[in-house]
Scaffold this motif. Sequence first.
Motif, PDB file in Angstrom:
ATOM      1  N   UNK A 337       0.859  -1.191   0.000  1.00 59.01           N
ATOM      2  CA  UNK A 337       0.000   0.000   0.000  1.00 59.01           C
ATOM      3  C   UNK A 337       0.892   1.237   0.000  1.00 59.01           C
ATOM      4  N   UNK A 338       0.581   2.166  -0.882  1.00 64.85           N
ATOM      5  CA  UNK A 338       1.338   3.406  -1.023  1.00 64.85           C
ATOM      6  C   UNK A 338       0.421   4.565  -0.645  1.00 64.85           C
ATOM      7  N   UNK A 339       0.793   5.281   0.399  1.00 66.05           N
ATOM      8  CA  UNK A 339      -0.108   6.228   1.050  1.00 66.05           C
ATOM      9  C   UNK A 339       0.187   7.658   0.606  1.00 66.05           C
ATOM     10  N   UNK A 340      -0.818   8.290   0.007  1.00 65.44           N
ATOM     11  CA  UNK A 340      -0.739   9.710  -0.292  1.00 65.44           C
ATOM     12  C   UNK A 340      -0.026  10.039  -1.589  1.00 65.44           C
ATOM     13  N   UNK A 341       0.026  11.331  -1.846  1.00 69.80           N
ATOM     14  CA  UNK A 341       0.543  11.818  -3.130  1.00 69.80           C
ATOM     15  C   UNK A 341       2.044  11.634  -3.280  1.00 69.80           C
ATOM     16  N   UNK A 342       2.772  11.481  -2.181  1.00 71.47           N
ATOM     17  CA  UNK A 342       4.223  11.467  -2.246  1.00 71.47           C
ATOM     18  C   UNK A 342       4.815  10.081  -2.014  1.00 71.47           C
ATOM     19  N   UNK A 343       4.001   9.060  -2.185  1.00 73.40           N
ATOM     20  CA  UNK A 343       4.473   7.667  -2.060  1.00 73.40           C
ATOM     21  C   UNK A 343       4.102   6.890  -3.327  1.00 73.40           C
ATOM     22  N   UNK A 344       4.663   7.262  -4.470  1.00 72.91           N
ATOM     23  CA  UNK A 344       4.307   6.564  -5.710  1.00 72.91           C
ATOM     24  C   UNK A 344       4.812   5.124  -5.712  1.00 72.91           C
ATOM     25  N   UNK A 345       4.158   4.294  -6.497  1.00 71.46           N
ATOM     26  CA  UNK A 345       4.544   2.883  -6.586  1.00 71.46           C
ATOM     27  C   UNK A 345       5.987   2.743  -7.060  1.00 71.46           C
ATOM     28  N   UNK A 346       6.433   3.614  -7.950  1.00 72.75           N
ATOM     29  CA  UNK A 346       7.808   3.516  -8.448  1.00 72.75           C
ATOM     30  C   UNK A 346       8.832   3.706  -7.327  1.00 72.75           C
TER      31      UNK A 346
END
Length: 429
Positions: A337-346
């Motif tokens: 899980x990637x939380x919020x705008x500043x945790x992109x999957x990349x």
Amino acid sequence: MPRGAVDVDSVLDQVRPVVAAVRDRGVPAALEMCARFDGVRPDRVRVPQDALVQALDTLPADVRDALEVAIDRTRRVHADQLPTDSTTNVAPGGTVTERWVPVQRVGLYVPGGTAVYPSSVVMNVVPAQIAGVRSIVVASPPQAEFDGLPHPTILAAAHLLGVDEVWAVGGAQGVALLAYGGTDTDDDELAPVDLITGPGNIYVTAAKRLCRGHVGIDAEAGPTEILILADATADPVHVAADLISQAEHDTMAASVLVTNAVELADAVDEAVNRQLAQTRHRDRVTSALSGRQSRIVLVNDVDHGLVVVDTYAPEHLSVQTENAREVAGRVCNAGAIFVGAWSPVSLGDYCAGSNHVLPTAACARHSSGLNVQSFLRGIHVVDYSEQALSDVARHVIALASAEDLPAHGDAVRFRFDAVDDEENANAAG
């Protein structure tokens, strides 16, 4: 739900003879398959040590720096996953200890087809090393443009991690050779492994299925996928970029947006079209985004969206909503899980410290991503004294009788019958 169909059964008949040939004939069969499927036949399977050294020496400085950061962060996260042995005192004189023992030898598969994945070397090797695996081999397809060696970035990453055994073999034949071993062209023995991990295409997955049981495997990986749960607070440029980044992997990659905001959906469509114009792999991305596996799904609200998320059980879940951390905490089924705008999957693909080898095709309902415990086995050590066994003997005998397995009960009873006979003999004497 939008999801690509990958029918592993459909290629089993093609893969089965490849696995059988490598099982029966070893390296010669594997090298024949390399020539057939990869367009190059390596001189030998094991990559020479000087090739590993040269690959690292010639690695661009910025790539080396990035790999070192990824390795450091991945080690720090995975070190905290290491379990400790525990002993439970079940009764006076009776203990059960759980020992965590590493797999002795593992084969880590690193793809080398559509793209080159040195990051996958990091994600496979680090948890194995943290677990204490002593014998590690990395297998990756030979490349015609590199004289039958795997891509030099793969070799450099392996050498940077201290892995000195790398095999130039990929595909189904690579999996089979890891499982069964063989004798290399220079008479060097290639020992079989106990466990194979790492992602691959449908043929790699089919080979892992056919070898499962003879060796352990981590999972049957399907095409990569991202699901973004977003509301009106999300930035459409961010969302579009994340959808495109995942579609870049493969034409079968799934990029799904779940939102309750029609305006966001429209804005994301527009942003995708703008960004596609400057995307290097435009044809691949367009094919993935236009496939049946990629969709924008409209829901009533974020609660409704969470139901969709848990039903889909995505490999990668990005939460870009108001109160994203709280929303993410309510998710049950996701690989990561990637939380919020500043945790992109990349970020997770490379430098977050998390592992990017994750369950696909809804397997996040029941499975975890690759981690330290993937390379460990829990062994119960039972240590009871005579008195401790005596205290529970009648219960063992009762349950054995209930299951109609009297010899199980006798295995306890005879121990005490022998003791009683000896005590009676001593008393008579």
